[in-house]
Design an enzyme around this catalytic site. Structure first.
Site, PDB file in Angstrom:
ATOM      1  CE  LYS A  20      -4.213   0.958   2.681  1.00  0.00           C
ATOM      2  NZ  LYS A  20      -4.869   0.517   3.810  1.00  0.00           N
TER       3      LYS A  20
HETATM    4  O1  G3P Z   1      -7.527   1.740   5.762  1.00  0.00           O
HETATM    5  C1  G3P Z   1      -8.104   2.918   5.553  1.00  0.00           C
HETATM    6  C2  G3P Z   1      -9.505   3.195   5.960  1.00  0.00           C
HETATM    7  O2  G3P Z   1     -10.355   2.241   5.775  1.00  0.00           O
HETATM    8  C3  G3P Z   1      -9.551   4.125   7.182  1.00  0.00           C
HETATM    9  O3  G3P Z   1     -10.707   4.365   7.669  1.00  0.00           O
HETATM   10  O4  G3P Z   1     -12.357   4.899   9.500  1.00  0.00           O
HETATM   11  O5  G3P Z   1      -9.863   5.465   9.512  1.00  0.00           O
HETATM   12  O6  G3P Z   1     -11.398   6.706   7.896  1.00  0.00           O
HETATM   13  P1  G3P Z   1     -11.102   5.605   8.628  1.00  0.00           P
END
Ligand code: G3P
Length: 218
Positions: free
Chosen positions: A83
């Site tokens: 990633k």
């Molecule tokens: O892994 C990336 C993403 O899914 C993060 O989610 O909830 O931290 O914005 P969030």
């Protein structure tokens, strides 16, 4: 649409992988930090639990460091997806790693323009962040729809991985938008299975059967 867990907590991955609905796992530096373990150790363990794609994010922000880290992460197991963030050095690293046969997930995508760049750089998938766009009063799901449509019109093979999913309706909407993958916290996967009528229905089926048996025995 494939379902991935967005977590670095091995115990919840083990538990939910048993449902047989998971195709992969995504992690990010914040999630690995929360697990309290080293990235290499935790990714190695996850790759042995889930045979599908496991995203592990580079920590460097300059191209050579990203490329070196990406090569190292890709060596952990065949199912590692490297990633990289959607910044110029991330695109550069993506191009190099993709040309070496490494699958790359270009993350922190917030627009269709950024997604076009990820596809041009040879990304295996791009991760638009729905919840974080919603957080700033933008329409995260519309961005997913736009990316899906641009990729369809242009014939890009890069997969659309809907990320930053906060609730189960995001999953339904991402599926309707045509996302290839949705990654979510364990909490959201657990929300997906729940419906009060399922619970009530099951309770009644079992109670009716028990009652008929008791009556037959009486
Ligand atoms: O892994 C990336 C993403 O899914 C993060 O989610 O909830 O931290 O914005 P969030």
């Amino acid at each position: 649409m494939d379902l991935y867990l967005d977590t670095a907590e091995v115990s919840e991955i083990r538990e939910l992988a048993a449902w047989g609905v998971l195709s992969g796992v995504t992690t990010n530096p914040s999630l690995v930090a929360k697990s309290g373990r080293s990235q290499a150790e935790v990714i190695q363990e996850i790759t042995s639990i889930v045979p599908g794609p496991i995203s592990a994010e580079v920590l460097s922000t300059e191209p050579q460091g990203m490329i070196a880290e990406g090569r190292k992460l890709a060596k952990i197991a065949d199912n590692v997806v490297v990633k990289v963030p959607l910044i110029p050095s991330g695109l550069e690293a993506c191009s190099v790693l993709a040309s070496e046969g490494v699958n790359v997930n270009v993350t922190l995508c917030f627009s269709a323009n950024q997604a076009i760049l990820a596809a041009q750089a040879g990304a295996w998938c791009v991760s638009p962040f729905i919840g974080r766009l919603d957080d700033i009063n933008e329409d995260g799901m519309q961005t997913v729809r736009d990316i899906v449509e641009v990729y369809r019109v242009q014939g890009y093979a890069t997969r659309v991985l809907a990320a930053s999913i906060r609730h189960s309706n995001h999953v339904t909407q991402a599926a309707l938008a045509g996302a290839d993958i949705a990654t979510m916290p364990a909490k959201v996967l657990r929300m997906m299975v729940k419906h009060p009528l399922t619970e009530q229905g099951l309770e009644k089926f079992l109670a009716d059967y028990r009652k008929s048996q008791e009556e037959a025995e009486a």
